[in-house]
Structure formats: C-alpha cells, structure tokens
Scaffold this motif. Sequence first.
Motif, PDB file in Angstrom:
ATOM      1  N   TRP A  26      59.187  57.710  22.755  1.00  0.00           N
ATOM      2  CA  TRP A  26      60.013  56.510  22.929  1.00  0.00           C
ATOM      3  C   TRP A  26      60.908  56.297  21.711  1.00  0.00           C
ATOM      4  CZ3 TRP A  26      62.133  53.034  25.918  1.00  0.00           C
ATOM      5  CH2 TRP A  26      62.582  51.839  25.379  1.00  0.00           C
ATOM      6  N   GLU A  27      60.365  56.482  20.538  1.00  0.00           N
ATOM      7  CA  GLU A  27      61.119  56.243  19.304  1.00  0.00           C
ATOM      8  C   GLU A  27      62.340  57.153  19.200  1.00  0.00           C
ATOM      9  OE1 GLU A  27      57.770  56.587  19.489  1.00  0.00           O
ATOM     10  OE2 GLU A  27      57.316  54.470  19.137  1.00  0.00           O
ATOM     11  N   GLU A  28      62.227  58.378  19.710  1.00  0.00           N
ATOM     12  CA  GLU A  28      63.361  59.300  19.679  1.00  0.00           C
ATOM     13  C   GLU A  28      64.431  58.943  20.710  1.00  0.00           C
ATOM     14  OE1 GLU A  28      62.275  63.709  18.922  1.00  0.00           O
ATOM     15  OE2 GLU A  28      60.597  62.837  20.063  1.00  0.00           O
ATOM     16  N   GLU A  30      64.783  55.885  22.440  1.00  0.00           N
ATOM     17  CA  GLU A  30      65.260  54.493  22.515  1.00  0.00           C
ATOM     18  C   GLU A  30      66.731  54.346  22.122  1.00  0.00           C
ATOM     19  OE1 GLU A  30      64.526  49.952  20.966  1.00  0.00           O
ATOM     20  OE2 GLU A  30      63.341  51.564  20.065  1.00  0.00           O
ATOM     21  N   GLN A  54      60.907  49.669  27.943  1.00  0.00           N
ATOM     22  CA  GLN A  54      59.791  50.407  27.347  1.00  0.00           C
ATOM     23  C   GLN A  54      58.566  50.375  28.272  1.00  0.00           C
ATOM     24  OE1 GLN A  54      58.252  48.943  23.610  1.00  0.00           O
ATOM     25  NE2 GLN A  54      57.614  51.001  23.013  1.00  0.00           N
TER      26      GLN A  54
END
Length: 79
Positions: A26-28, A30, A54
């Motif tokens: 998710w962090e990559e 978003e 999310q």
Amino acid sequence: MKHDTDRTLVISLGRNGRVSYPERSWEEIEPVLRRMWEFDGRMCAWHDVRRDVQAAWRASDALASQPAGRRRAFENRAA
C-alpha cells in the motif's frame, strides 16, 4: 465546490489498484492512487477518501486468500 464522492468509484480505485499492483505494498502504491484520484479536480480531497480506498485495497487481499467457492459466494452477494 467539490462533488460528493461516489462510493463505487472509491471502492473500485482500491480494488483495481490492488489487482494492478499485486506484488506492491500500500505504501508504494498510495501515491499512484492519489494522483489518479486528484487528476479529476471535481472530486473531494484525497484525505477524505484515503481510508476507504485503503480498506477496499485490504479487502481485496482478504478476498484473494479465501477458498474459491467462498470467494464466488461473496462476489455474487456484492454484485
């Protein structure tokens, strides 16, 4: 004035993002999803929909890990 958000669009963004980037976190991803969301300036702010996008992203993970029969039942119920 920003338009109200279409819930289906928010969920689709999360689900389709997960399908498009299955190996990414998710962090990559978003920032990519955020740029897609903000492209249309008529939408509400990203911080207003981030949590729902999310959640749809994470629900796609849970759905993929279920046995095929149970997954089809869930998908049919959601349709």
